[in-house]
Write an enzyme that holds these catalytic residues in place. Structure first.
Site, mmCIF file in Angstrom:
data_model
loop_
_atom_site.group_PDB
_atom_site.id
_atom_site.type_symbol
_atom_site.label_atom_id
_atom_site.label_comp_id
_atom_site.label_asym_id
_atom_site.label_seq_id
_atom_site.Cartn_x
_atom_site.Cartn_y
_atom_site.Cartn_z
ATOM 1 N N TYR A 68 0.781 -1.230 0.148
ATOM 2 C CA TYR A 68 0.018 -0.085 -0.085
ATOM 3 C C TYR A 68 0.801 1.236 -0.176
ATOM 4 C CZ TYR A 68 -3.817 -3.186 1.285
ATOM 5 O OH TYR A 68 -4.866 -4.188 1.353
ATOM 6 N N HIS A 134 -0.069 -12.068 1.629
ATOM 7 C CA HIS A 134 -0.501 -11.193 0.484
ATOM 8 C C HIS A 134 -0.347 -11.894 -0.710
ATOM 9 C CE1 HIS A 134 -1.519 -6.686 -0.292
ATOM 10 N NE2 HIS A 134 -2.431 -7.447 -0.624
#
Length: 268
Positions: A68, A134
């Site tokens: 992010y 992830h």
């Protein structure tokens, strides 16, 4: 102002999370994102205001990731100004290059450990509440052949993290994640229910479920005379295994609306 009184336990970890979690991709990255509308990364004071609003409304869960952009770094700095008992969920395995605007993946033990060390440093924490792998979509290979969840289990034993899991993209991956860890993060909404079996298995095993893309990252079609957000929240929160729905917003009005509709859905 509506308030999310409920807190949901994550397996046997002692962690309890609010039914809504605040996703923070938009405070750290505006390249190669899949939202229908453009946005500007908010200034520090705007993020602080949003965090304060979230906390005062009963949200205690923040979702972030190295992928992010500057999200982890900014949270590490700004949460010192909003000192609360936040539960922070971060991730490992996907890495974002701000110059190229592209992600790359590395699930080797060395890379995962280095990533978690970096997250501890940037988030300015002695331990991480929640770490999720992830996934790039190859869930089964990552779990069975690369041993990613075993790495997290080892770090949990060493006191680096409190709860582990995986943001999966397949039913097989979700099932394996529930077998070997505390949480599976899955996609689930009125237009996509292909991972329903994972949610049902979590209920049987008393494991956690985080919901991503509950509103399709803003892409779920709006139909005249319907409330897309309310309809999806009513549907999702009907599942008792759902620990938290991650909503990625930087708009205080949208956050307020999401909280009100989550409270209404939970009351049914």
């Amino acid at each position: 102002m509506a308030y999310l009184e409920q807190k949901n336990p994550i397996a046997e970890t002692g962690i309890q999370v609010s039914p809504l979690g605040l996703g923070t991709v938009k405070i750290g990255r505006d390249k190669a994102v899949k939202y229908p509308d453009g946005f500007q990364i908010p200034e520090d004071d705007q993020v602080i205001t949003l965090l304060e609003q979230a906390w005062e409304s009963g949200i205690n869960l923040i979702d972030t990731a190295p992928a992010y952009g500057r999200s982890e770094q900014r949270l590490g700095q700004l949460l010192k100004k909003v000192r609360r008992e936040w539960i922070i969920a971060t991730k490992a395995g996907e890495y974002f290059d701000a110059v190229s605007g592209e992600s790359h993946y590395d699930f080797t033990p060395e890379s995962l450990i280095k990533s978690i060390e970096h997250s501890l440093k940037t988030l300015q924490r002695d331990e991480l509440d929640i770490v999720l792998i992830h996934s790039d979509g190859n869930d089964e290979h990552i779990i069975r052949h690369l041993g990613a969840l075993e790495v997290l289990a080892d770090l949990k034993q060493r006191g680096w993290i409190r709860a582990s899991g995986m943001s999966t993209k397949t039913v097989t991956g979700g099932m394996l994640a529930l077998e070997q860890s505390d949480i599976a993060m899955v996609m689930h909404n009125l237009q996509y229910q292909e991972e329903q079996a994972v949610i049902e298995q979590a209920a049987k095993l008393n494991k956690g479920i985080f919901i991503k893309k509950a509103l399709g990252s803003g892409h779920l079609a709006k139909q005249a005379g319907t409330d897309t957000v309310q309809d999806n929240f009513d549907f999702i929160f009907n599942e008792p295994a759902v620990s938290s729905v991650i909503i990625g917003t930087i708009n205080p009005t949208h956050l307020h609306d999401n909280i009100n509709k989550a409270v209404k859905a939970l009351a049914q």
